[in-house]
Write an enzyme that holds these catalytic residues in place. Structure first.
Site, PDB file in Angstrom:
ATOM      1  N   ASN A 110       0.822  -1.218   0.000  1.00  0.00           N
ATOM      2  CA  ASN A 110       0.000   0.000   0.000  1.00  0.00           C
ATOM      3  C   ASN A 110       0.851   1.261   0.000  1.00  0.00           C
ATOM      4  O   ASN A 110       0.347   2.358  -0.231  1.00  0.00           O
ATOM      5  CB  ASN A 110      -0.932   0.005   1.212  1.00  0.00           C
ATOM      6  CG  ASN A 110      -0.185   0.147   2.530  1.00  0.00           C
ATOM      7  OD1 ASN A 110       0.862  -0.472   2.721  1.00  0.00           O
ATOM      8  ND2 ASN A 110      -0.710   0.942   3.433  1.00  0.00           N
ATOM      9  N   LYS A 151       7.378 -10.864   1.742  1.00  0.00           N
ATOM     10  CA  LYS A 151       8.419  -9.836   1.637  1.00  0.00           C
ATOM     11  C   LYS A 151       8.962  -9.423   2.999  1.00  0.00           C
ATOM     12  O   LYS A 151      10.134  -9.046   3.120  1.00  0.00           O
ATOM     13  CB  LYS A 151       7.919  -8.637   0.843  1.00  0.00           C
ATOM     14  CG  LYS A 151       6.911  -7.737   1.528  1.00  0.00           C
ATOM     15  CD  LYS A 151       7.544  -6.481   2.096  1.00  0.00           C
ATOM     16  CE  LYS A 151       6.527  -5.475   2.559  1.00  0.00           C
ATOM     17  NZ  LYS A 151       5.644  -5.812   3.631  1.00  0.00           N
TER      18      LYS A 151
END
Length: 326
Positions: free
Chosen positions: A13, A219
């Site tokens: 985001n 990640k």
């Protein structure tokens, strides 16, 4: 005396908001807004490594693959190539805009983007239970056809009635290739962008050769791994909340500003942190401090400069932490 080294993991985001179309203009503006909040680390003398997510972007690449095959008979590329594509594109956006921001602040530093492979175990249990949703939503007939044609695995999409999405494994990262190069570049004062999207997943065969893997690596776990391996001092996960909470948005919501390892583990075991959102981030923070990292921080990107924000996770509390928690 060498500078402190910080690894900063940008959430998906931070580059593309959920309510946006995904135009390059939107992604560039989001990138700039996020990066402007990292400059204070550079000004404070930190060496910096940047990692980033690629969820929305690699999903778009997969859908472009699908459209290209249907409209123009262009063969679809495998997932490892798609992750590499996203690393290059996102890394370029981060690097170019960061260079401009450094220039505006009168800071002379080189920024380098590394297309990074991350080794996973081909016998990881995740391969027997793929859960990571990728790509577009299909109907049942389309999903069944793709299962036969491509061997893809699908699960029903809970957010769309009658929808099915491809799922792929999310194995644990065990080694980042070129980690010595990453450390050397960072310790020389360069800002390094690496393990984008968790890294390009590869495994090793019986001869030690690298083989492509159809998977997506978390990640945050990959960022924590490289941070621990190169002995970084601090690990930051930038997300959409300023703190971690107990009973988030519930009647007994409580801000958790400081956590030690033991209390974090208790919260994990109690199911305090949701698997779909905060739990993976907490695991990454624990992995970093368990493997020698000094401090993990989860905070919102625009609050990074303000040390009063963010949940700090360390192996043990110090006196000030205990006083804050009281």
């Amino acid at each position: 005396m060498k500078n402190k080294l910080a690894v900063v993991a940008l959430g998906g985001n931070a580059l593309l908001r959920g309510n946006q179309k995904g135009t390059v203009e939107e992604q560039i503006q989001n990138t700039v807004d996020t990066l402007e909040n990292l400059i204070f680390l550079v000004k404070e003398g930190y060496d910096v490594i940047i990692a980033h997510g690629n969820g929305p972007q690699v999903g778009n690449i997969l859908m472009r693959n699908d459209a290209g095959e249907q409209l123009y008979n262009i063969p679809q590329m495998p997932l490892d190539i798609d992750v590499a594509d996203s690393q290059g594109g996102i890394g370029y956006m981060i690097e170019r805009n960061l260079r401009n921001i450094l220039k505006q602040n009168g800071i002379e530093k080189d920024v380098v983007t590394l297309v990074t492979q991350v080794v996973v175990d081909k016998n990881d249990p995740a391969f027997a239970n793929p859960l990571k949703r990728v790509g577009k939503i299909y109907n049942k007939e389309q999903a069944d056809k793709l299962t036969v044609e491509k061997g893809w695995i699908f699960k029903e999409e809970v957010k769309t009635d009658g929808g099915w999405r491809r799922v792929v494994p999310s194995p644990k990262p065990i080694r980042v290739l070129n980690e010595k190069v990453i450390e050397s570049l960072a310790r020389q004062g360069n800002i390094v962008i690496t393990v984008g999207g968790g890294g390009i997943p590869v495994s090793e065969d019986e001869n030690g050769n690298l083989c492509p893997v159809e998977a997506v690596i978390d990640k945050d776990l990959a960022s924590a791994l490289i941070g621990a391996r190169i002995k970084a001092d601090e690990f930051y996960i930038l997300t959409d909340v300023s703190f971690v909470y107990h009973d988030f948005r519930g009647p007994n919501e409580k801000k958790l500003e400081f956590l030690n390892h033991a209390d974090t583990m208790k919260y994990m075991e109690d199911g305090t942190f949701a698997e779909g959102s905060m739990a993976p981030k907490i695991r990454a923070c624990l992995s970093f401090i368990e493997n020698g990292g000094g401090k993990s921080v989860i905070t919102e990107a625009t609050k990074l400069v303000d040390r009063s924000y963010g949940t700090k996770i360390t192996m043990e509390y110090d006196k000030n932490d205990v006083e804050h928690n009281a």
